[in-house]
Design a protein around this motif. Structure first.
Motif, PDB file in Angstrom:
ATOM      1  N   ILE A  56     -30.464   9.776 -13.604  1.00 21.63           N
ATOM      2  CA  ILE A  56     -29.336  10.490 -14.215  1.00 21.63           C
ATOM      3  C   ILE A  56     -28.092  10.216 -13.385  1.00 21.63           C
ATOM      4  O   ILE A  56     -28.001  10.621 -12.220  1.00 21.63           O
ATOM      5  CB  ILE A  56     -29.602  12.004 -14.272  1.00 21.63           C
ATOM      6  N   ASP A  80     -23.647   9.395 -17.136  1.00 16.96           N
ATOM      7  CA  ASP A  80     -24.373  10.139 -18.162  1.00 16.96           C
ATOM      8  C   ASP A  80     -23.747  11.517 -18.368  1.00 16.96           C
ATOM      9  O   ASP A  80     -23.603  11.994 -19.499  1.00 16.96           O
ATOM     10  CB  ASP A  80     -25.840  10.295 -17.769  1.00 16.96           C
ATOM     11  N   HIS A 105     -33.693  21.129 -22.934  1.00 11.68           N
ATOM     12  CA  HIS A 105     -33.766  19.670 -22.991  1.00 11.68           C
ATOM     13  C   HIS A 105     -32.882  19.093 -24.077  1.00 11.68           C
ATOM     14  O   HIS A 105     -33.015  17.917 -24.443  1.00 11.68           O
ATOM     15  CB  HIS A 105     -35.215  19.219 -23.207  1.00 11.68           C
ATOM     16  N   ASP A 114     -28.779  18.915 -25.305  1.00  9.59           N
ATOM     17  CA  ASP A 114     -27.364  19.233 -25.287  1.00  9.59           C
ATOM     18  C   ASP A 114     -26.984  19.726 -26.682  1.00  9.59           C
ATOM     19  O   ASP A 114     -27.746  19.577 -27.639  1.00  9.59           O
ATOM     20  CB  ASP A 114     -26.567  17.987 -24.911  1.00  9.59           C
ATOM     21  N   HIS A 166     -28.085  12.951 -28.750  1.00  9.44           N
ATOM     22  CA  HIS A 166     -27.439  13.128 -27.457  1.00  9.44           C
ATOM     23  C   HIS A 166     -26.588  11.895 -27.179  1.00  9.44           C
ATOM     24  O   HIS A 166     -26.982  10.770 -27.518  1.00  9.44           O
ATOM     25  CB  HIS A 166     -28.488  13.314 -26.358  1.00  9.44           C
ATOM     26  N   LEU A 184     -31.429  10.069 -22.771  1.00 14.41           N
ATOM     27  CA  LEU A 184     -31.897  10.941 -21.707  1.00 14.41           C
ATOM     28  C   LEU A 184     -33.136  10.361 -21.031  1.00 14.41           C
ATOM     29  O   LEU A 184     -33.935   9.664 -21.667  1.00 14.41           O
ATOM     30  CB  LEU A 184     -32.238  12.315 -22.270  1.00 14.41           C
ATOM     31  N   LEU A 192     -35.633  16.667 -16.092  1.00 14.02           N
ATOM     32  CA  LEU A 192     -34.681  17.697 -16.499  1.00 14.02           C
ATOM     33  C   LEU A 192     -35.199  19.073 -16.085  1.00 14.02           C
ATOM     34  O   LEU A 192     -36.338  19.441 -16.421  1.00 14.02           O
ATOM     35  CB  LEU A 192     -34.458  17.651 -18.014  1.00 14.02           C
ATOM     36  N   ILE A 201     -25.974  18.316 -18.019  1.00 14.22           N
ATOM     37  CA  ILE A 201     -26.229  17.086 -17.265  1.00 14.22           C
ATOM     38  C   ILE A 201     -25.620  17.167 -15.864  1.00 14.22           C
ATOM     39  O   ILE A 201     -26.148  16.577 -14.917  1.00 14.22           O
ATOM     40  CB  ILE A 201     -25.695  15.857 -18.021  1.00 14.22           C
TER      41      ILE A 201
END
Length: 648
Positions: A14, A18, A341, A343, A362, A366, A372, A428
Motif C-alpha cells: 500500500i 494508492d 474493506h 472505500d 475502488h 486493493l 487491511l 487508505i
C-alpha cells in the motif's frame, strides 16, 4: 514465511499513491427517472469534482462541479425535466456560476449573472422550481473585503438566463427551498449566529408568492437538519401538504411529520440519531419508500422506519456505513456506502431480494484483505467517567510481525468538526500506516455526533479540554493494557482534529509527537472579530469555548499558539495556502515561534490547496512526510520514503 522486523519498518504493497488515488471522495449520489447520478473527486485531475451518470462522465476537464457556499460547499447540481428534454444545472468551481447543459450533448452555458469579483457570488443546494423552469437554491453574496462580509438569500434562477429573483431572506444562514408537491408552498431551514446548525435551527414555510413565512418547528435548542415534503398518497391525491423533518426536540434526531398548522408527530420515537450535523447543504439522511415507510440512517447504518409499528429496523447488508445521500425508487435504495474493506462506493440495494450491486470500483487495485486493518469497536472510560467510543486499527501485515517483547507505536487519529465522528470504514491513509507496523486508534471524543445531543454538548465551552483528555485517556489505556508502546504514542488530525492535536501537544504529556494539518491554533484570531476564518464558523467558538470577548482570557489560555513553550515533543504542520477556513496565517505564526526553540519540527505548505487536500501530489507528499516524521521520532527507518528535514 513471516519475517520478524521492528514495527514501523515493515514493507507494504500500500503506497502513498494508492491513498492519493482513493482521496477524491464520493459526493451527492441521487436518482432521476431511475438513473443513478453522482459526483466524485479526481485527485489525478487536480482535485476537480466530476459529474457522473450511470458510470459515464458527463463533463470533461476542466469543468468542476463544486461550490464555495459556507466554504464547505453544498449540493452542486440538479436534473430538470424541461420542455426541451432532460437538462442539468450545476455550479462550476472556476467562477461559481450556475451552468445548464443537455447530458446527452454537454455544452454548458451560464444561466446566472457574472459576478463583479471572482467568487463574489456562489450558489448551492440546487433544486427544481415550478415546472422545472427555474433552479431554486441558496445564493451567497460577498459584500465586503473581510471573510465575514457575506449575505445569503433563497433565489430562483430562470433557465433562460434572466435575472434571479429573491424568494426569501429569513435568516443569516438558510438551506435550499423545497417546493410542495401541489406547488402552493415551499419550505426551508434557517438559523442565525451564534448558533451552528446542530445547535438550533428553524423550519420555515411560506405560500408561493408571499413573503410572510411561518416557523413550524425548531428553536434555540432544537436543530432541524433535513426537511422534505411528504409525497401525496396514491389513494389521497387531494391531501393537504405536510412535511417530513429530522429534528431533535427530545435530544435525538428523529423523523417527524409536521402539518402546516404546526402539529407534529414523531413517527418512531427512539433514543437513536437518525440525522446528523449539517456541515454541507443538501445531505439526505432519510428518503421515502412509500407512505408510512422510510429509509433512515441509524448513526450511519441503513435502516427502515415503519410508522405503523413505530419501529426502526436495520437493513442487513455488507456495508455498515451509508453516506447521508439516500434516494429510493420502487423499493430499490441508491446511495454511497462503505465498510472496513470498502472505500465509499455507489451502490443499489433491492430491499425485496437483498441484492446489493456496486456501481463503482475502488479507484486503486486493493491488496489482499489481510493487509487491511479491521477496526475493533471499543468503549473506553474518560477522565470524568464518561464512555469514550473508539475504533482500534492494529498493525496489520501478513508478511511481518514485531520482535518478541516489542510493542507497536500507536497514533491517535482525531476526526474533524469537532462536531463530526469517526466511522469503521476503509481509510487508505490509516492502512498505509498500519501495514507498516504503526497502530491507529480513531476516537469519538465528547462532542462527536451519533450519540445524542447530551454527548455532543459535552464539548460546550470545553473545546481543548474534553477532546484532549478523552483522546489522552484512550491512548493511555492502550499503553496500560500492552496494546501500544506508551513511550511511542503520537496524535494526528486535520482542521478541528489539527486543533486537538496541537492542543494536546501543548497541554498533556501523553504523546511523543503530533501531526497537525490545516489547523486552528489561535482561538482569538478564529473569531469574527479576529478575521481569520470564514463567516459560517466565525462564531462557532462561542459555543465551544465561551462568549467573546467576555471569556477572552480562556481563548488565550487554550490556544496552542500561546503555549509553544509547553510543547511535549516534535510537530509536523501541513497547510494549504488557499485555505479560507483555517488560513495559513496561524500556522505561519506558530512555526515562526517554534524556529530557534530547539524543538524538532517541519512545516510543509501546498500551493492551490484549500481546506483538506485534493491533489494527488499533495496527498502523496503529506503522507510520506508523516511516515518519515514518525520514524525519526519513534526510532525506526521506514522503507521507501524521502527523509523529511526537521528544523529546530
Amino acid at each position: 514465511m513471516v519475517k520478524i522486523a521492528p514495527y514501523g519498518t515493515w514493507t507494504s504493497p500500500i503506497g502513498a499513491a494508492d491513498a492519493a488515488a482513493a482521496g477524491g471522495g464520493l459526493h451527492w449520489v441521487d436518482l432521476h427517472r431511475g438513473r443513478v447520478w453522482w459526483a466524485e473527486g479526481r485527485p489525478a485531475e487536480g482535485g476537480r469534482v466530476a459529474l457522473v451518470r450511470d458510470g459515464r462522465d458527463l463533463l470533461p476537464p476542466p469543468w468542476n462541479a463544486r461550490n464555495r457556499v459556507h466554504e464547505y460547499g453544498g449540493r452542486p447540481w440538479v436534473v430538470l425535466d424541461t420542455p426541451d428534454g432532460e437538462r442539468v444545472a450545476f455550479t462550476d468551481w472556476d467562477d461559481q456560476r450556475i451552468y445548464l447543459f443537455d447530458p446527452d450533448d454537454p455544452h454548458p452555458v451560464p444561466i446566472s449573472p457574472e459576478p463583479d469579483r471572482r467568487h463574489g457570488v456562489r450558489y448551492a443546494d440546487l433544486t427544481a422550481g415550478p415546472d422545472d423552469a427555474e433552479v431554486w437554491c441558496v445564493r451567497e453574496t460577498v459584500t465586503g473585503d473581510t471573510r465575514t462580509d457575506v449575505r445569503r438569500d433563497l433565489v430562483a434562477v430562470p433557465l433562460d438566463g434572466s435575472a434571479p429573483r429573491v424568494l426569501a431572506a429569513s435568516h443569516h444562514f438558510m438551506t435550499g427551498p423545497r417546493l410542495s408537491p401541489d406547488g402552493t408552498h415551499f419550505a426551508w431551514i434557517g438559523w442565525n449566529h451564534p448558533a451552528m446548525p446542530w445547535d438550533g435551527t428553524e423550519l420555515c414555510v411560506v405560500e408561493v408568492g408571499s413573503t410572510d413565512h411561518r416557523v413550524l418547528a425548531g428553536g434555540p435548542r432544537e436543530a432541524v437538519c433535513q426537511v422534505e415534503w411528504e409525497p401525496a398518497a396514491p389513494d389521497a391525491p387531494d391531501q393537504r401538504p405536510a412535511l417530513l423533518a429530522l429534528t431533535d426536540p427530545d435530544g435525538w434526531w428523529n423523523l417527524f411529520r409536521i402539518t402546516l398548522d404546526g402539529t407534529s408527530k414523531n413517527l418512531a420515537p427512539c433514543a437513536e440519531e437518525l440525522g446528523g450535523p449539517m456541515w454541507r447543504l443538501g445531505n439526505r439522511w432519510f428518503a421515502t419508500l412509500r407512505p408510512g415507510r422510510y429509509l433512515v440512517l441509524r448513526a450511519g447504518a441503513l435502516a427502515v422506519l415503519d410508522e405503523r409499528s413505530g419501529t426502526v429496523t436495520d437493513v442487513d447488508n455488507d456495508l455498515p456505513v451509508w453516506l447521508s445521500q439516500l434516494a429510493a425508487h420502487d423499493g430499490v435504495v441508491v446511495g454511497g456506502a462503505a465498510g472496513p474493506h470498502d472505500d465509499a462506493t455507489v451502490v443499489t440495494l433491492d430491499l425485496s431480494t437483498g441484492e446489493l450491486t456496486r456501481l463503482t470500483d475502488h479507484p486503486v487495485a486493493l491488496p489482499p484483505a489481510d493487509y487491511l486493518p479491521v477496526p475493533a469497536e471499543r468503549v473506553f472510560t474518560g477522565p470524568d467517567g464518561q464512555d469514550v467510543p473508539a475504533y482500534v486499527y492494529p498493525p496489520t501485515n501478513p508478511d511481518f510481525t514485531g520482535p518478541d517483547g516489542e510493542r507497536p507505536p500507536f497514533v491517535v487519529h482525531v476526526h474533524g468538526g469537532p462536531t463530526g465522528r469517526s466511522v469503521p470504514v476503509l481509510d487508505i491513509d490509516i492502512a498505509y500506516l498500519t501495514s507498516r507496523g504503526i497502530g491507529v486508534v480513531s476516537v469519538n471524543y465528547g462532542g462527536s455526533t451519533g450519540y445524542g445531543r447530551a454527548f455532543r454538548e459535552r464539548l460546550r465551552e470545553q473545546w481543548g479540554v474534553v477532546d484532549v483528555h478523552d483522546c489522552a485517556a484512550v491512548a493511555q489505556a492502550l499503553a496500560d493494557e500492552g496494546t501500544a508502546d506508551g513511550a511511542r504514542l503520537g496524535i494526528r488530525g486535520g482542521s478541528a482534529g489539527g486543533w486537538t492535536s496541537a492542543a494536546s501537544m501543548t497541554s498533556v504529556k501523553t504523546y511523543r509527537c503530533g501531526m497537525v494539518a490545516f489547523p486552528i491554533l489561535d482561538l482569538a484570531g478564529w473569531t469574527g472579530e479576529g478575521g481569520e476564518t470564514h463567516d459560517f464558523e466565525s462564531r462557532y467558538l462561542e459555543g465551544l469555548v465561551g462568549p467573546w470577548p467576555r471569556t477572552a482570557e480562556r481563548y488565550a489560555e487554550r490556544s496552542p499558539s500561546r503555549r509553544v513553550d509547553r510543547l511535549a515533543g516534535p510537530v509536523l504542520l501541513l497547510q494549504g495556502l488557499e485555505d479560507e477556513i483555517c488560513p495559513p496565517e496561524q500556522a505561519d505564526r506558530f512555526v515562526a515561534a517554534l524556529d530557534g526553540t530547539g524543538i524538532p519540527h517541519a512545516y510543509l505548505t501546498f500551493e492551490g490547496e484549500q481546506h483538506g487536500f485534493r491533489k494527488a501530489e499533495t496527498i502523496i507528499a503529506a503522507l510520506e512526510a508523516e511516515l518519515s516524521f514518525y520514524g525519526q521520532v519513534f526510532g525506526f527507518v521506514p522503507a521507501g520514503v524521502p527523509v523529511l528535514e526537521l528544523r529546530r
